[in-house]
Design a protein around this motif. Structure first.
Motif, PDB file in Angstrom:
ATOM      1  N   ASP A 141       0.837  -1.201   0.000  1.00 40.43           N
ATOM      2  CA  ASP A 141       0.000   0.000   0.000  1.00 40.43           C
ATOM      3  C   ASP A 141       0.872   1.251   0.000  1.00 40.43           C
ATOM      4  O   ASP A 141       1.870   1.330   0.731  1.00 40.43           O
ATOM      5  N   ARG A 142       0.469   2.215  -0.809  1.00 37.17           N
ATOM      6  CA  ARG A 142       1.123   3.525  -0.783  1.00 37.17           C
ATOM      7  C   ARG A 142       0.331   4.432   0.140  1.00 37.17           C
ATOM      8  O   ARG A 142      -0.880   4.560  -0.010  1.00 37.17           O
ATOM      9  N   VAL A 143       1.025   5.028   1.078  1.00 38.16           N
ATOM     10  CA  VAL A 143       0.365   5.874   2.061  1.00 38.16           C
ATOM     11  C   VAL A 143       0.893   7.293   1.968  1.00 38.16           C
ATOM     12  O   VAL A 143       2.010   7.542   1.506  1.00 38.16           O
ATOM     13  N   LYS A 144       0.060   8.219   2.411  1.00 37.22           N
ATOM     14  CA  LYS A 144       0.429   9.625   2.473  1.00 37.22           C
ATOM     15  C   LYS A 144       0.602  10.034   3.926  1.00 37.22           C
ATOM     16  O   LYS A 144       0.055   9.407   4.840  1.00 37.22           O
ATOM     17  N   GLN A 145       1.358  11.090   4.122  1.00 42.77           N
ATOM     18  CA  GLN A 145       1.541  11.623   5.461  1.00 42.77           C
ATOM     19  C   GLN A 145       0.179  11.872   6.103  1.00 42.77           C
ATOM     20  O   GLN A 145      -0.699  12.506   5.530  1.00 42.77           O
ATOM     21  N   GLY A 146      -0.012  11.319   7.316  1.00 41.85           N
ATOM     22  CA  GLY A 146      -1.258  11.525   8.044  1.00 41.85           C
ATOM     23  C   GLY A 146      -2.311  10.470   7.833  1.00 41.85           C
ATOM     24  O   GLY A 146      -3.332  10.459   8.539  1.00 41.85           O
ATOM     25  N   ASP A 147      -2.103   9.556   6.851  1.00 49.35           N
ATOM     26  CA  ASP A 147      -3.071   8.473   6.661  1.00 49.35           C
ATOM     27  C   ASP A 147      -3.134   7.600   7.909  1.00 49.35           C
ATOM     28  O   ASP A 147      -2.112   7.313   8.548  1.00 49.35           O
ATOM     29  N   ILE A 148      -4.346   7.145   8.272  1.00 46.83           N
ATOM     30  CA  ILE A 148      -4.493   6.246   9.421  1.00 46.83           C
ATOM     31  C   ILE A 148      -4.097   4.839   8.984  1.00 46.83           C
ATOM     32  O   ILE A 148      -4.691   4.265   8.061  1.00 46.83           O
ATOM     33  N   ILE A 149      -3.065   4.305   9.644  1.00 43.27           N
ATOM     34  CA  ILE A 149      -2.546   2.996   9.259  1.00 43.27           C
ATOM     35  C   ILE A 149      -2.872   1.906  10.280  1.00 43.27           C
ATOM     36  O   ILE A 149      -2.716   0.720  10.000  1.00 43.27           O
ATOM     37  N   GLY A 150      -3.323   2.304  11.478  1.00 42.86           N
ATOM     38  CA  GLY A 150      -3.639   1.328  12.515  1.00 42.86           C
ATOM     39  C   GLY A 150      -4.099   2.018  13.781  1.00 42.86           C
ATOM     40  O   GLY A 150      -4.249   3.253  13.820  1.00 42.86           O
ATOM     41  N   LEU A 151      -4.287   1.201  14.840  1.00 44.09           N
ATOM     42  CA  LEU A 151      -4.769   1.722  16.117  1.00 44.09           C
ATOM     43  C   LEU A 151      -3.824   1.321  17.239  1.00 44.09           C
ATOM     44  O   LEU A 151      -3.198   0.250  17.193  1.00 44.09           O
TER      45      LEU A 151
END
Length: 477
Positions: A429-439
């Motif tokens: 997965d490509r993520v951006k700064q600030g994306d929620i990736i987990g808890l």
């Protein structure tokens, strides 16, 4: 003896000759002896050829290039302009149709000069050009050019970059194009545009684009010039164990550091690598390229933890630990050969700092390890943000670190998130700064809900505090 009989014998010969001559006149139609011009046959008149006037050579008064493509030439009887560096010229119906110096100031010469000054360390785009071809204004700087083996005087010349320039010859009869072109700083000149010249200009345009893109990564113009204008640049020039140094060089190559070799990867206008400063690096000075890296000693605090015997025994299961470590090593073995971020790094969760980076940790009174991460306590289920743009390299439940995520930020830099209660991303997965990736959670070897967060540079842990609200490009001092 009498001669009369011989004269009689010649008379028949004369008569025969006259008869033959008369026959010839009748057959041909004209007498070879006729001197009169009168004749029944019409004779065509001979028309004299009209000489074609030689066109007067068009005289160019001056010219100006506004960038690598746009420019104009002024003649005594009009103007012409180009939009492809002089490969083609079109008559200008009026001066209003021509690009203006104002446009050049914002998009052309001024912008080119500013970008080139970043890597030259000066304010002149022509710094470093040959001694006979250094002007960036319209004033002559080249006195003579050699074109196809013939030397010509120069009426005016202009260089837009240290290597690319144009010259105006005294007469257009000396060249096919209004201007002659050089792409090697005036060492050679061409009439018109060739494929090689076009490729050279396109290469300069690409380099200018790279300069512009890289300059935006630094904090300000001064920081950009300090980094991009140096042959070698260490960012920063002083560090401590646990830090990272970003190295920039003008040329490709590699660096040997602490027994390991790091390849300088191309990015925008330079070549880069990270140098991780492990906890074992001694204080002192170290040569890197033509620079000197200063390492200062740093003292870290000590932390004592008490855990249950059951939890303490988790670290005895080396089989599971080693199996997980192979997965982690594989995930961190491949990194994008480019910086995947452009903006600053952010803190993944606003929690309470319970364990700073570098603390020496004792568990149940026994030395455990140096804690090479930040522990940020937060309520279970608190969303965790990606610290910056990147690609998820690993997202899996591991034995000691529980639900764990590694994000590749390029050039061998990874961020790690551990003990999560839930994973919201998967590998690739490509993520951006600030994306929620987990808890936030407390899975694995954990005494309570918190996020274990750190960076890895070439598989060596680095202090996350260096990154928050900034980037390595902005460590320039």
């Amino acid at each position: 003896m009498s001669v009369k009989p011989r004269k009689r014998r010649q008379w028949p010969l004369l008569v025969g000759a006259c008869i033959l001559a008369a026959g010839a006149v009748i057959f041909i139609g004209d007498s070879p002896f006729e001197t009169s011009t009168s004749s029944n046959k019409e004779v065509p008149d001979i028309v004299a050829a009209t000489p074609v006037p030689t066109p007067t050579p068009r005289v160019a008064v001056e010219f100006r290039m506004l960038d690598l493509d746009r420019g104009w030439v002024k003649y005594a009887d009009g103007m012409a302009h180009t939009t492809d560096g002089g490969a083609h010229w079109q008559e200008a119906t009026s001066t209003e149709a021509l690009p203006t110096d104002g446009e050049a100031a914002t998009n052309g010469l001024e912008a080119i000069t500013k970008l080139l000054s970043l890597e030259s360390g000066t304010g002149s785009a022509a710094e470093g050009a040959s001694a006979t071809a250094t002007a960036t204004s319209g004033s002559p700087s080249v006195d003579i050019v050699t074109l196809n083996g013939t030397m010509f005087d120069v009426k005016q010349s202009q260089f837009v970059t240290p290597k690319i320039g144009w010259a105006l010859l005294p007469s257009t009869t000396n060249s096919k194009s209004p201007l002659v072109l050089t792409v090697d700083g005036g060492q050679s000149w061409i009439d018109g545009m060739t494929e090689d010249a076009k490729a050279a200009i396109q290469g300069v345009k690409a380099h200018l684009t790279q300069l512009k893109a890289e300059a935006l990564l630094y904090k300000d113009e001064a920081g950009a010039k300090a980094a991009m204008g140096a042959n070698w640049k260490l960012i920063p020039e002083q560090a401590s164990p646990g830090d990272i140094v970003l190295v920039r060089h003008k040329e490709p190559g590699s660096i040997t550091w602490q027994g390991k070799t790091y390849t300088l990867q191309p990015y925008e206008a330079g070549y880069f690598t990270y140098l991780p400063i492990s906890m074992s690096v001694k204080a002192g000075t170290y040569p890197i390229g033509d620079q000197t890296l200063t390492i200062k000693a740093k003292k870290f605090e000590t932390q004592y933890l008490k855990v249950t015997e059951q939890m303490e025994s988790m670290k005895q299961d080396t089989t599971r630990i080693n199996a997980d470590q192979k997965k982690i090593d594989l995930a961190r073995s491949k990194s994008e050969p480019s910086f995947l971020f452009s903006g600053p790094f952010v803190k993944p969760v606003e929690g309470i700092l319970t364990t700073p980076y570098g603390y020496t940790r004792y568990v149940n009174g026994k030395y455990d390890s140096a804690h090479m991460a930040l522990d940020l306590a937060a309520k279970e289920g608190t969303p965790i943000k990606a610290t910056n743009d990147g690609v998820v390299a690993l997202a899996e439940l591991l034995y000691l670190t529980g639900n764990s995520i590694y994000i590749d930020h390029g050039m061998g830099l990874f961020s790690q998130y551990a003990h999560l209660s839930e994973l919201r991303v998967k590998p690739g997965d490509r993520v951006k700064q600030g994306d929620i990736i987990g808890l936030v959670g407390t899975t694995g070897f954990s005494t309570g809900p918190h996020l274990h967060f750190t960076f890895w540079a070439h598989n060596i842990q680095a202090n996350p505090d260096l990154f928050f609200n900034t980037t390595p490009f902005q460590w320039v001092k």
